[in-house]
Design an enzyme around this catalytic site. Structure first.
Site, PDB file in Angstrom:
ATOM      1  N   SER A 127       9.862  55.575  17.054  1.00 17.69           N
ATOM      2  CA  SER A 127       9.427  56.957  17.307  1.00 17.69           C
ATOM      3  C   SER A 127      10.034  57.567  18.559  1.00 17.69           C
ATOM      4  O   SER A 127       9.584  58.628  19.001  1.00 17.69           O
ATOM      5  CB  SER A 127       7.894  56.991  17.425  1.00 17.69           C
ATOM      6  OG  SER A 127       7.288  56.571  16.226  1.00 17.69           O
ATOM      7  N   GLU A 172      51.364  33.583  61.828  1.00 11.90           N
ATOM      8  CA  GLU A 172      52.434  33.501  60.850  1.00 11.90           C
ATOM      9  C   GLU A 172      53.682  34.300  61.208  1.00 11.90           C
ATOM     10  O   GLU A 172      54.792  33.876  60.902  1.00 11.90           O
ATOM     11  CB  GLU A 172      51.910  33.968  59.478  1.00 11.90           C
ATOM     12  CG  GLU A 172      50.834  33.093  58.883  1.00 11.90           C
ATOM     13  CD  GLU A 172      51.343  31.707  58.529  1.00 11.90           C
ATOM     14  OE1 GLU A 172      52.543  31.578  58.226  1.00 11.90           O
ATOM     15  OE2 GLU A 172      50.538  30.748  58.569  1.00 11.90           O
TER      16      GLU A 172
END
Length: 773
Positions: free
Chosen positions: A345, A86
């Protein structure tokens, strides 16, 4: 003169040039103010596992897959390939490449058409930030934006922006999105062939679609690879392997792992959220839970949640909010790990641990498990039975309710509320003004996240740390919940296997690591809990229904614990990890087996017990005492009525009145203190009878046409034979201590009094209303 004239002209040129540059700079700054650079776009939130893999991703608000590629993910191979294709002069131009512009203009002018472009990577970033029609004016604008970008960002950041914004057709933008959706891997794991395949698509995103036009992509890819070969960009072997590599990629669905945790974390504001989730462990947990829940559906039990924590760091390595996220029928998308439920519990270990640190008890301290009433609150055990005198460790490993409530009453509920609020139990903090003693039995709201983090603190010697969901979590908060000695004692009790909550359905523990665990079942059997830990891991399990529907077979021991054991077997199978070592602040002493207190003069049976020096109570045992009795043993005396002669002294066991009553009711043989001297005229106020029924402060609604009488029942001292009942200060009836007496109350406020045969009195008040005709 000629030389001076030349010097003057040169100086003027310099001044003009400087003024021109200053003017251009000022003009550029003005344009900067008038036309500021657009902000970066919104990124797709992505969740990573502990190896950096994308395990969950979300669309942006504009429905784009735009995953942010981090700088560390731009490998040298990816960078070199992209720059060569590019913009090979990327690191040398200021955003616009003048040589490329002149070359492109000359070629276009000579050949009459566009044969090569002059767009740099920076200009392509500008185009991606402000997309529009390709015109000459647009080109000029892109050049200006490119200069702005070069000023704001470094070259590496510009390359990163390019790789994040490059289009790949449809709603896919950026190399990372393409890499994950096409190749199911991160950009830094792409091969040269895969990089080049992705690099050719942005030029023709509509005609080069991965999965549809792979042959065309390979042709274009290989053309560029051949060009790289000619230019000697990459080694020959790498080029040859890349050309020969087949392209079978197609568009995959975005990853959707750990959905509950991902949705929980997505709103953190970060574009990339790295977690500590071990994906292999997560997938094993998901399969195990799904397989485990499947047969339970026939028992109307349809869901489960699991959290696995690494204790040393506090990081969560597995997080499961439901048995099946995609199960619409049973609310699979509900996050059961974060939902507020009744904890059953599971808070008992903390209550006992706090009581140990308060010096109230030690593991061998004896507690009474008998009928108890706290201003109308009468707790019951799970099996509705009583066990009499039990040790603290027995009460905890058998999960008895009454001793836990007694302990919390002695400790003070506010201390438990303060401890839990201080470590982030949000619902308890919110409801602190409404909570009572029942919270130790599940009368409050907590989540699996909160409980798992609490139990993880037991494994750290009482040091609490919040669960760490991300690997970059900077929360350094920690708090001491229990002392190391108290935590060690709790660990020792909870690691026993000869317990009633050991699941009958569990067959083999040969290879399972040693763990400590606690179960819990909420009121009405709506929630089953089991949370276990060893030095390495804490695993929290919840089983139930998101609808709140109860199930007759649902319990912590038989429903949640088998799943907990299976999870430990896959996560820490056959581990030889050392168990917790006794800390320096925990010592051992001899105590009386009858009371659990340090041995006294008359303690015949002695056992060893843990204690905390200078903290645990040091009062010696007085489980028996000398009582003066008449020579024939018929009566006992107090100091006020002790005769000069005709008596002897004998030792008798000391039991609290409630325990004495329980022993009498069950006809348990013990050496009883003879009745008190009936001729004693001294009136004692201490030890007044406790009225068990009716409940003080209660309101009773009775039907007029068929009113039910109310029961009068009390609990009196061991030397009491009869009690006298008064209603609204008027004598009603005398009866034996254990005799059940009924009366029909009048409407309105009612005062009830009970006086024993020693003159000790207790009053309560109730409200009575009648309804109907």
């Amino acid at each position: 003169m000629l030389k001076q004239s030349s010097t003057l002209k040169f100086s003027n040129r310099i001044k003009k040039t400087v003024l021109l540059l200053l003017g251009a700079g000022m003009f550029f700054l003005l344009l900067q103010l008038l036309f500021p650079l657009p902000d970066e776009p919104e990124w797709s939130p992505i969740i990573k596992d502990n190896k950096g893999r994308v395990v969950h991703a979300f669309l942006t608000s504009d429905q784009k897959w735009r995953m942010k590629t981090e700088l560390i993910e731009i490998s040298p191979l990816l960078q070199k390939a992209i720059l060569e294709k590019e913009d090979r002069w990327f690191y040398y131009h200021p955003g616009v490449n003048p040589v490329a512009v002149i070359r492109a203009g000359w070629n276009n002018l000579i050949k009459g058409k566009r044969t090569s472009g002059a767009s740099t990577i920076t200009m392509q970033v500008a185009r991606a930030l402000e997309p529009g029609r390709r015109t000459w004016w647009k080109k000029i604008t892109e050049s200006f934006r490119a200069l702005q970008i070069e000023i704001r960002y470094s070259k590496k950041e510009i390359l990163q922006l390019y790789l994040n914004l490059v289009p790949y057709g449809g709603n896919i933008e950026g190399v990372k999105s393409a890499s994950v959706l096409y190749f199911e891997k991160n950009p830094d794991h792409l091969s040269l062939a895969e990089i080049m395949a992705l690099s050719v698509i942005p030029n023709r995103p509509n005609s080069l679609v991965m999965g549809k036009h792979n042959d065309r992509i390979v042709t274009e890819r290989n053309r560029w690879l051949q060009q790289f070969r000619q230019n000697g960009i990459f080694p020959e072997n790498d080029i040859r392997d890349a050309i020969e590599e087949p392209l079978t990629a197609y568009r995959h669905s975005a990853p959707r792992f750990i959905p509950h945790l991902s949705y929980k974390l997505r709103n953190s504001g970060a574009s990339t959220i790295p977690t500590a989730i071990d994906l292999n462990t997560q997938l094993q947990v998901e399969k195990l839970v799904a397989d485990y829940i499947r047969p339970l559906r026939y028992q109307s039990i349809r869901n489960a949640a699991v959290i696995v924590v690494e204790n040393a760091s506090g990081i969560v390595i597995s997080y499961l909010g439901s048995a099946d996220f995609n199960d619409v029928a049973d609310g699979g998308q509900v996050n059961g790990a974060a939902a507020i439920r009744q904890p059953g519990s599971t808070l008992k270990p903390l209550v006992y641990g706090l009581a140990i640190d308060a010096g109230l008890l030690t593991p061998k301290t004896m507690l009474s498990d008998v009928a108890t009433n706290y201003e109308g609150y009468a707790p019951e055990n799970f099996d509705r039975q009583f066990n009499g005198a039990v040790s603290m460790e027995y009460a905890l490993d058998h999960s008895l309710n009454i001793p836990a409530v007694r302990t919390l009453a002695s400790l003070g509920k506010d201390k438990l509320i303060e401890a839990l609020s201080g470590i982030g139990f949000q619902q308890i903090k919110k409801d602190r003004g409404k909570l009572g003693l029942s919270m130790v039995l599940g009368g409050c709201g907590t989540s699996l996240e909160e409980l798992t983090s609490l139990f993880s603190s037991f494994a750290r010697g009482g040091i609490y740390r919040p669960l760490q969901f991300t690997s970059i979590d900077t929360n350094q908060f920690q708090q001491t919940v229990l002392s190391t000695a108290s935590a060690y004692m709790i660990n020792q009790v909870l690691s026993k296997v000869n317990r009633p909550d050991f699941p009958l359905s569990w067959q083999s523990t040969e290879k399972m690591p040693k763990i400590a665990w606690k179960t819990g079942t909420s009121y009405g059997r709506r929630d089953a809990w089991s949370i276990g830990y060893n030095q390495r891991y804490t695993i929290g399990v919840w089983v139930g229904n998101f609808s709140g529907e109860s199930a007759a077979s649902l319990s912590g021991a038989e429903t949640a614990t088998p799943l907990l054991f299976r999870l430990f077997n896959i996560i820490d199978y056959d581990s030889d990890q050392d168990w917790f070592t006794q800390p320096a602040d925990c010592d051992i002493r001899k105590v009386c087996a009858t009371s659990g207190l340090p041995t006294g003069e008359y303690c015949e049976s002695q056992i060893t017990d843990y204690f905390i020096p200078l903290v645990s109570g040091n009062k010696t045992c007085e489980h028996s005492r000398e009582i003066p009795i008449r020579s024939d043993g018929i009566y006992s005396y107090c100091m006020q009525c002790l005769p000069v002669a005709g008596y002897k002294k004998e030792r008798y066991p000391l039991y609290e009145p409630a325990l004495l009553r329980w022993m009498d009711e069950r006809k348990i043989t013990f050496k009883k203190i003879p009745p008190h001297n009936p001729d004693c005229e001294q009136v004692f106020r201490e030890g007044a009878p406790a009225i068990l029924s009716p409940r003080n402060g209660s309101e009773y609604l009775l039907e007029k046409s068929n009113p039910e009488p109310l029961l009068l029942q009390c609990q009196a001292a061991s030397d009491v034979l009869r009690v006298h009942w008064y209603i609204n200060d008027r004598y009603f009836k005398s009866a034996g201590v254990k005799e059940r007496v009924f009366f029909q109350p009048v409407a309105g406020p009612v005062k009830i009094s009970c006086t024993d045969d020693k003159g000790r009195n207790r009053d309560i008040r109730i409200q009575v209303q009648y309804w109907g005709n």
